[in-house]
Scaffold this motif. Structure first.
Motif, short mmCIF file in Angstrom:
data_model
loop_
_atom_site.label_atom_id
_atom_site.label_comp_id
_atom_site.label_asym_id
_atom_site.label_seq_id
_atom_site.Cartn_x
_atom_site.Cartn_y
_atom_site.Cartn_z
N ALA A 314 0.87 -1.19 0.00
CA ALA A 314 0.00 0.00 0.00
C ALA A 314 0.90 1.23 0.00
N LEU A 315 0.63 2.14 -0.92
CA LEU A 315 1.38 3.41 -0.95
C LEU A 315 0.79 4.34 0.11
N PRO A 316 1.56 5.34 0.54
CA PRO A 316 1.06 6.23 1.59
C PRO A 316 -0.27 6.91 1.20
N ASP A 317 -0.53 7.12 -0.10
CA ASP A 317 -1.79 7.77 -0.50
C ASP A 317 -2.95 6.78 -0.64
N GLY A 318 -2.74 5.52 -0.29
CA GLY A 318 -3.84 4.54 -0.29
C GLY A 318 -3.92 3.69 -1.55
N ARG A 319 -3.14 4.04 -2.60
CA ARG A 319 -3.17 3.19 -3.80
C ARG A 319 -2.43 1.88 -3.51
N TRP A 320 -2.77 0.88 -4.31
CA TRP A 320 -2.18 -0.44 -4.12
C TRP A 320 -1.17 -0.72 -5.21
N VAL A 321 -0.16 -1.47 -4.85
CA VAL A 321 0.80 -1.95 -5.85
C VAL A 321 0.86 -3.46 -5.75
N VAL A 322 0.69 -4.13 -6.89
CA VAL A 322 0.82 -5.59 -6.93
C VAL A 322 2.02 -5.89 -7.81
N GLY A 323 2.99 -6.60 -7.27
CA GLY A 323 4.17 -7.01 -8.04
C GLY A 323 4.05 -8.47 -8.42
N LEU A 324 4.17 -8.73 -9.71
CA LEU A 324 4.01 -10.11 -10.20
C LEU A 324 5.31 -10.58 -10.82
N PRO A 325 5.63 -11.86 -10.64
CA PRO A 325 6.87 -12.37 -11.24
C PRO A 325 6.80 -12.39 -12.76
N GLY A 326 7.98 -12.28 -13.38
CA GLY A 326 8.04 -12.19 -14.84
C GLY A 326 7.78 -13.49 -15.56
N ASN A 327 8.07 -14.62 -14.94
CA ASN A 327 7.79 -15.89 -15.62
C ASN A 327 6.29 -15.96 -15.89
#
Ligand SMILES: Nc1nc2c(c(=O)[nH]1)N[C@H]1C(S)=C(S)[C@@H](COP(=O)(O)OP(=O)(O)OC[C@H]3O[C@@H](n4cnc5c(N)ncnc54)[C@H](O)[C@@H]3O)O[C@H]1N2
Ligand code: MOO
Length: 421
Positions: A314-327
């Motif tokens: 979660a970013l400080p402004d409330g947005r979400w970040v999803v990190g996905l593997p490259g494979n």
């Protein structure tokens, strides 16, 4: 430190075929995580799914036309505006009758035509069409095929079924028909229309920025030596749309921490999805960027195979970040583990419990990892698609579902089957 260099930023503009490639020269200002600098905690696969589902609250509702509501989620309960059916309705083409037969034929009513004035009396019949208003006092509609006509008289034995749909027998005006949080399916749209509804409150579509990273990744066409064609743009756009969300920006970046930070920082979306920067390599910048931006990690590595290096922050402004593997298959598994449940939370949709079936086949499941394998359905069980590897999508593309093999699984044991998007 990396040397400043020429870096690609490939933007999609509305149509995926309108691709704009800019080459920018970037100085390197963000430090990359030193390998091993931050201990990552492996979260059990089920806990990761639940964390993503519990992370967000549903977005606001908006009123849309019924056709535009399909695939979206109701933001409020839906009550019947009128009784259903609205009037006593003939369920068959034939004769509305009352009292014992034979019945004297005294007229005809058509669907949409003027209703019969007043009530019929014992011994009278009115010819009637399916969907027409049943005359008052009629006790049954006798289908044509069950009667014998004799001049102006109708003869029949009354069957057990009256073939009349009584006003309000499906719902009374004001009854709750559908709870908030229900997905608007074609049947739901039809039911709403039946109630005379033209517009309905559904959750706003989550807006997603899709950031695909990798120097070796090309946006279109056949890749050259050392290159791969981007699979995530097409695959995740489809998955995001299937979740009732919308891709509000799509970009392919060369591996670069500043370019990535710009994209993660950018406003106007609810979720930023980053592919291919999630691991520990020299070009994997997501963790460094998230740390610099002050993000809070909810999930940082999941005990699942494939798809271990995946992140929800979660970013400080409330947005979400999803990190996905490259494979590619690992990225698909991770998007089913974190992205899909997060989008379900944002749209307020509670999916039905997964189907459980015995799964047969060959797969090694090593504690503490949960293994997700593509399966095909074979009646009362599912069979593992052979040869499924983290980098290959062939298995998932020919599968009916993903089976969740927990530690301790042996062939033939029942497990949850997740729908493939
Ligand atoms: N030392 C370690 N190395 C790796 C680990 C680890 O824990 N320690 N994890 C491995 C696992 S598991 C995976 S999965 C990958 C994930 O790596 P990244 O998310 O950083 O992705 P890349 O390294 O950039 O790429 C991996 C692989 O996928 C191909 N790729 C990337 N993007 C795309 C795309 N858009 N379309 C098609 N294919 C793509 C890329 O060319 C690589 O072949 O890390 C392992 N290494
Ligand atoms: O777990 Mo990686 O995500 O095997 O390919």
């Amino acid at each position: 430190m990396e040397a400043p260099g020429r870096k690609r930023v490939v933007q999609w503009q509305r149509s995926p075929y309108a691709i704009v490639i800019a080459v920018v020269v970037v100085p390197v200002t963000l430090a990359r995580d030193e390998p091993g600098a931050r201990q990552r905690t492996l979260m059990p696969w089920r806990a990761a799914v639940q964390t993503a589902r519990a992370a967000a609250v549903p977005l606001a509702g908006e009123q849309v036309a019924l056709e535009a509501a399909v695939g979206r989620v109701l933001a409020a309960p839906v009550c019947a505006g009128t009784s259903l059916p609205r009037f006593d309705t003939a369920a068959m083409d034939g004769y509305a009758v009352t009292g014992p037969g034979p019945w004297r034929l005294i007229g005809q009513v058509l669907a949409g035509g003027p209703p019969w004035a007043g009530a019929i009396r014992a011994g009278e019949a009115v010819e009637i069409m399916t969907g027409a208003v049943v005359p008052g006092a009629a006790m049954a509609v006798v289908p044509y095929e069950d009667v014998r006509r004799d001049g102006g008289f109708v003869h029949a034995d009354l069957g057990a079924k009256p073939h009349i749909r009584r006003a309000g027998e499906d719902a009374k005006a004001g009854d709750e028909l559908l709870a908030s949080g229900r997905l608007v399916t074609p049947a739901v749209a039809g039911l709403l229309a039946e109630c005379g509804t033209d517009r309905v409150a559904v959750r706003r579509r989550p807006r997603i920025r899709l950031v695909v990273t990798g120097d070796e990744v090309v946006p279109a066409g056949t890749p050259g030596p050392g290159q791969v064609r981007d699979v995530f743009g097409p695959m995740l756009s489809a998955l995001i749309a299937a979740c009732g969300a919308t891709v509000a920006g799509r970009v392919l970046l060369d591996d670069d921490p500043d370019l990535l930070a710009d994209q993660v920082r950018g406003q106007g979306v609810d979720v930023v999805v980053v592919t291919g920067s999630s691991s520990a390599g020299a070009a994997d910048h997501l963790r460094g960027v998230l740390t610099t931006l002050g993000a809070r990690y909810l999930v940082d590595q999941v005990a699942c195979r494939p798809g271990r290096p995946q992140t929800l922050a979660a970013l400080p402004d409330g947005r979400w970040v999803v990190g996905l593997p490259g494979n590619p298959f690992a990225g698909l598994v991770a998007s089913i583990t974190l992205l899909r449940p997060l989008l379900q939370a944002l749209t307020g949709w509670i999916p039905p419990a997964p189907v459980r079936l015995p799964v047969t086949g060959d797969a090694r499941v090593t504690d503490p990892f949960t293994r997700l394998v593509p399966v095909t359905l074979a009646g009362d069980h599912a069979v593992i698609v052979a040869g499924s590897r983290p980098a290959s999508l062939g298995g998932a593309a020919t599968a009916d579902a993903l089976a969740v093999l927990e530690p301790g699984w042996v062939t033939g044991r029942p497990v949850d089957l997740l729908p493939l998007p």
